[in-house]
Motif scaffolding. Sequence first.
Motif, PDB file in Angstrom:
ATOM      1  N   PRO A 184      25.717  72.076  42.316  1.00 40.75           N
ATOM      2  CA  PRO A 184      25.321  70.930  41.495  1.00 40.75           C
ATOM      3  C   PRO A 184      26.145  70.770  40.215  1.00 40.75           C
ATOM      4  O   PRO A 184      26.066  69.718  39.570  1.00 40.75           O
ATOM      5  CB  PRO A 184      23.853  71.236  41.157  1.00 40.75           C
ATOM      6  CG  PRO A 184      23.767  72.725  41.208  1.00 40.75           C
ATOM      7  CD  PRO A 184      24.703  73.146  42.303  1.00 40.75           C
ATOM      8  N   THR A 185      26.923  71.780  39.860  1.00 38.62           N
ATOM      9  CA  THR A 185      27.713  71.672  38.631  1.00 38.62           C
ATOM     10  C   THR A 185      28.931  70.778  38.804  1.00 38.62           C
ATOM     11  O   THR A 185      29.347  70.091  37.866  1.00 38.62           O
ATOM     12  CB  THR A 185      28.159  73.059  38.150  1.00 38.62           C
ATOM     13  OG1 THR A 185      29.015  73.659  39.154  1.00 38.62           O
ATOM     14  CG2 THR A 185      26.955  73.954  37.899  1.00 38.62           C
ATOM     15  N   ASP A 186      29.523  70.783  40.003  1.00 42.72           N
ATOM     16  CA  ASP A 186      30.712  69.952  40.226  1.00 42.72           C
ATOM     17  C   ASP A 186      30.699  69.237  41.583  1.00 42.72           C
ATOM     18  O   ASP A 186      31.659  68.602  41.966  1.00 42.72           O
ATOM     19  CB  ASP A 186      31.978  70.805  40.118  1.00 42.72           C
ATOM     20  CG  ASP A 186      32.032  71.934  41.150  1.00 42.72           C
ATOM     21  OD1 ASP A 186      31.072  72.062  41.958  1.00 42.72           O
ATOM     22  OD2 ASP A 186      33.011  72.694  41.138  1.00 42.72           O
ATOM     23  N   PHE A 187      29.582  69.365  42.319  1.00 39.64           N
ATOM     24  CA  PHE A 187      29.406  68.748  43.628  1.00 39.64           C
ATOM     25  C   PHE A 187      30.493  69.167  44.618  1.00 39.64           C
ATOM     26  O   PHE A 187      30.938  68.381  45.455  1.00 39.64           O
ATOM     27  CB  PHE A 187      29.323  67.219  43.507  1.00 39.64           C
ATOM     28  CG  PHE A 187      28.005  66.746  42.972  1.00 39.64           C
ATOM     29  CD1 PHE A 187      26.928  66.542  43.824  1.00 39.64           C
ATOM     30  CD2 PHE A 187      27.827  66.545  41.622  1.00 39.64           C
ATOM     31  CE1 PHE A 187      25.700  66.137  43.322  1.00 39.64           C
ATOM     32  CE2 PHE A 187      26.608  66.136  41.118  1.00 39.64           C
ATOM     33  CZ  PHE A 187      25.546  65.932  41.966  1.00 39.64           C
ATOM     34  N   SER A 188      30.906  70.404  44.536  1.00 42.18           N
ATOM     35  CA  SER A 188      31.820  70.964  45.534  1.00 42.18           C
ATOM     36  C   SER A 188      31.003  71.525  46.698  1.00 42.18           C
ATOM     37  O   SER A 188      29.844  71.930  46.534  1.00 42.18           O
ATOM     38  CB  SER A 188      32.682  72.067  44.913  1.00 42.18           C
ATOM     39  OG  SER A 188      31.873  73.117  44.415  1.00 42.18           O
TER      40      SER A 188
END
Length: 334
Positions: free
Chosen positions: A247-251
Amino acid sequence: MILGVIGERVHIHVLTSGVVFLDPIFVVGGWARLSLWNHRGLEMSIPDIAVINFSALSVHETQEAIRAINRQIMEDFMPIWGSGYRCKLHASPYGPGEVEVIREDPVQAEAVIYFVDEANIASALGYHDLNNSEVPVGFVFTDLGDWTVKFSHEALELIVDPTINILVPGPDPRQPDNPDAWLLHTYEVCDAVERTDYRIDGISVSNFVTPHYFAEGDAPGTRNDFLGVGVDSFGVTPGSHMGTVDPTDFSWVEILGSKYPSRNLSKSRFEQFKRKGKRPRAGPKQEALLMNYRNAPSVEGSHGLPTLTALTRSRRKQRYIEQHRNTLSKKSGG
């Protein structure tokens, strides 16, 4: 359950308080019809998964598998999940080469599963392109490993998340002792336990997780998977995998059970139900066949299946996340 036999037809009536069941089960010498009734005594209907065979399997092999998976849905899956589909064979009168009439063969179902092999995948894609391009779909390669397990896997996951767009927040299995580490987990009911299976009428079917699996914590008295092999909530068994999103960078982050196995795993039960054969899922070679079709559709008037980005569910969700990663990040304030 009330089982009544009338001549060559078998009628099965299941009465429940709110949960409904329906399943057509083909039997030797006739057919079985499962009627669904709700708590008011009204007959109910249930969505269909059309099974379309483009492989070298015989009708008998196909029907045997459908019968076993329908029993699994009715007897094992629906009492736990409270919902289900029925699988039914769509016996098309047309062959894959009959381009002019194949477009006139729409499938009346809420989802479709194709039985395919490498030689016939292009025909199945063309058929899907013309008749069902926006219908939730699964592909089972019958020439890869234990295909009936994959059939079971695809059917159960189509029931819970047919459009492959649900994510559930949960702990990060890579950091089990960090309560602040979490991921968005794909809502797949077989991936985390895909290396375990069991048999119904001699047919191998996939293990699956229960709703408790998607709840943080492992309270006493709960069961996270049908076979009880001891998978952790949001965990993975050895040899299985699970798709997640950071959820921090949607990787996209794939969690492998070989690296981060469940800590509550029952080794004896896992070994009892562990599948020894090859994983029956499409790989890069099979995915390339879809890309070939999209680049050069084989059927006149087709659109090239622009929204079908992969043959497997996990790759479809992964590619969607990767394609929309920047947009998702901006919407979340990142």
